[in-house]
Design a protein around this motif. Sequence first.
Motif, PDB file in Angstrom:
ATOM      1  N   ARG A   1       0.816  -1.209   0.000  1.00 36.11           N
ATOM      2  CA  ARG A   1       0.000   0.000   0.000  1.00 36.11           C
ATOM      3  C   ARG A   1       0.850   1.260   0.000  1.00 36.11           C
ATOM      4  NH1 ARG A   1      -4.219  -1.959   4.757  1.00 36.11           N
ATOM      5  NH2 ARG A   1      -5.576  -3.238   3.434  1.00 36.11           N
TER       6      ARG A   1
ATOM      7  N   GLY B   1      -8.137  -2.048  -0.489  1.00 34.75           N
ATOM      8  CA  GLY B   1      -6.687  -1.963  -0.378  1.00 34.75           C
ATOM      9  C   GLY B   1      -5.958  -3.273  -0.243  1.00 34.75           C
TER      10      GLY B   1
ATOM     11  N   TYR C   1      -1.849  -1.439  -7.692  1.00 37.21           N
ATOM     12  CA  TYR C   1      -2.380  -0.641  -6.584  1.00 37.21           C
ATOM     13  C   TYR C   1      -2.273   0.851  -6.899  1.00 37.21           C
ATOM     14  CZ  TYR C   1      -3.518   0.665  -1.799  1.00 37.21           C
ATOM     15  OH  TYR C   1      -4.128   1.195  -0.689  1.00 37.21           O
ATOM     16  N   ARG C   2      -1.165   1.258  -7.500  1.00 39.30           N
ATOM     17  CA  ARG C   2      -1.005   2.670  -7.857  1.00 39.30           C
ATOM     18  C   ARG C   2      -2.056   3.105  -8.868  1.00 39.30           C
ATOM     19  NH1 ARG C   2       1.338   5.709  -4.776  1.00 39.30           N
ATOM     20  NH2 ARG C   2       3.560   5.628  -5.217  1.00 39.30           N
TER      21      ARG C   2
ATOM     22  N   GLU D   1      -5.271   3.557  -6.985  1.00 36.54           N
ATOM     23  CA  GLU D   1      -5.205   4.791  -6.187  1.00 36.54           C
ATOM     24  C   GLU D   1      -5.497   6.004  -7.060  1.00 36.54           C
ATOM     25  OE1 GLU D   1      -2.137   4.593  -2.513  1.00 36.54           O
ATOM     26  OE2 GLU D   1      -1.235   4.619  -4.498  1.00 36.54           O
TER      27      GLU D   1
ATOM     28  N   LEU E   1      -8.619   8.061  -5.601  1.00 36.21           N
ATOM     29  CA  LEU E   1      -8.256   9.021  -4.565  1.00 36.21           C
ATOM     30  C   LEU E   1      -8.102  10.443  -5.090  1.00 36.21           C
ATOM     31  CD1 LEU E   1      -5.620   6.982  -2.518  1.00 36.21           C
ATOM     32  CD2 LEU E   1      -8.067   7.185  -2.118  1.00 36.21           C
TER      33      LEU E   1
ATOM     34  N   LEU F   1      -3.108  12.125  -2.843  1.00 39.17           N
ATOM     35  CA  LEU F   1      -2.052  11.325  -3.460  1.00 39.17           C
ATOM     36  C   LEU F   1      -0.698  12.026  -3.398  1.00 39.17           C
ATOM     37  CD1 LEU F   1      -3.849   9.807  -6.563  1.00 39.17           C
ATOM     38  CD2 LEU F   1      -2.687   8.537  -4.753  1.00 39.17           C
TER      39      LEU F   1
ATOM     40  N   GLN G   1      -6.767   5.662   3.821  1.00 32.96           N
ATOM     41  CA  GLN G   1      -7.093   5.893   2.414  1.00 32.96           C
ATOM     42  C   GLN G   1      -7.253   4.584   1.650  1.00 32.96           C
ATOM     43  OE1 GLN G   1      -4.895   5.288  -0.318  1.00 32.96           O
ATOM     44  NE2 GLN G   1      -3.319   4.417   1.022  1.00 32.96           N
ATOM     45  N   ALA G   2      -6.654   3.484   2.157  1.00 31.93           N
ATOM     46  CA  ALA G   2      -6.767   2.196   1.465  1.00 31.93           C
ATOM     47  C   ALA G   2      -8.200   1.678   1.438  1.00 31.93           C
ATOM     48  CB  ALA G   2      -5.860   1.169   2.131  1.00 31.93           C
TER      49      ALA G   2
ATOM     50  N   VAL H   1      -9.830   1.930  -1.893  1.00 27.13           N
ATOM     51  CA  VAL H   1      -9.150   1.381  -3.075  1.00 27.13           C
ATOM     52  C   VAL H   1      -9.695  -0.016  -3.364  1.00 27.13           C
ATOM     53  CG1 VAL H   1      -6.922   0.815  -4.114  1.00 27.13           C
ATOM     54  CG2 VAL H   1      -7.098   2.742  -2.529  1.00 27.13           C
TER      55      VAL H   1
END
Length: 413
Positions: free
Chosen positions: A94, A239, A298-299, A302, A306, A311, A345-346, A349
Amino acid sequence: MSIQYRIRSFSDLEYISNNSGCILTLFSGGVDSSYVLMELAKHKVCQIIALTVDLGDGVNRDDLKRIASHFGARSVVIDGRNIFAQTAVLPALRCNAQYMAMYPISSSLSRPIICHIAVKQARTFECTSIVHTANQSQNSLRRLNGALNDLRFNGFYGSPYEYSVLTRQEKIDALRDSGLSAFQARGISGDANLWCREFESGFLENPEDFRVPDELFTWTARSEIAAAQNPISIKFLEGTPVAINDLELPLIDLIAQLNDCVGRYGIGRYCGLEHLDGEEKVLEVREAPAAYLLMNAYRHLEMATLDSELLREKLLLEQVWVREAIEGRWFSGLRSAIDQFISYQAATVTGTVKYILREGAADVCSICADKPRYLTDRDGWEKQVARLRGARSLRELYNPTSVYGSSSSRYGL
């Protein structure tokens, strides 16, 4: 802990072996840890627990037991894969935890988990000392010592190799004289877990002139199967990666499968310099195909879910998190605070990223978030925005009081 409780030489090791009822050693079954058992066995005063923590690279229990019993030690193997995956690998994923944005960190994640388990086992067996085998040229020295200190281990701890230096061949010869002849000289030093395999020293000693042989790699050894392109999708839930191609898997199994199926395309090889405690730099080579794809996916999610300002701040905090980990401050309040930010924040996601795997590359072909911020119909969006903004402009033109209030209040009358 006061510095006088640190183990730094074989003279220190002799002292604690004569003044401890039970000693726990971190035992990999390699030359360094086997030599420590041999030195402890010379004194035959205390009980020796040879602890091995399985973090996912495979453990040969028979070999460990054979070597430990040869020196009168008790072999104890603990499966640490789940705790490692959940409490170290998942936060690192993460946090996009890469050293200087060059390669995934690995031993920085594993050493605190090993120490956590070691302290727990030391208390179980009432050990008054914990011995490891890191040396001056290994960053594991400060990571292991830092973790044991932060965990408040109330006893002696450290590595006799910090001040006592022997060549690998000297240790092999001594072990052979003791009756163990299976050890051989090798060209590198390595460390591995379910997240990453890393190599250094030997023929990787000189950054100005080195070659990495293909046989060094396991996961990223190219396969004939990889000649054809192959689609693959990774699903995340709040996440956490939970499925490959819609097949739900536990985290450790998901990572293992990605290492195999992504690695066979030669994806996930890394090379770069890392600093030692005194700012000297050493070369490291790594393979981490699962880490490559998971951090990339994951990026993308995000970015899809987000806020941009969030970010930007996260990018800054990621390297602070990495710094705390690599400097042996895993249990610091700062890293824990950043973890809380990352975990918060995860929660948003969630979604799936699809790739086409081909030799040496993974091409993104779909980013699908549950709660996206991206546009899927730009022309339709343009028309909708134009209508809304155009209508607002007309209202402002023919009803200025909606913007400025009444004309009297506007001029203060």
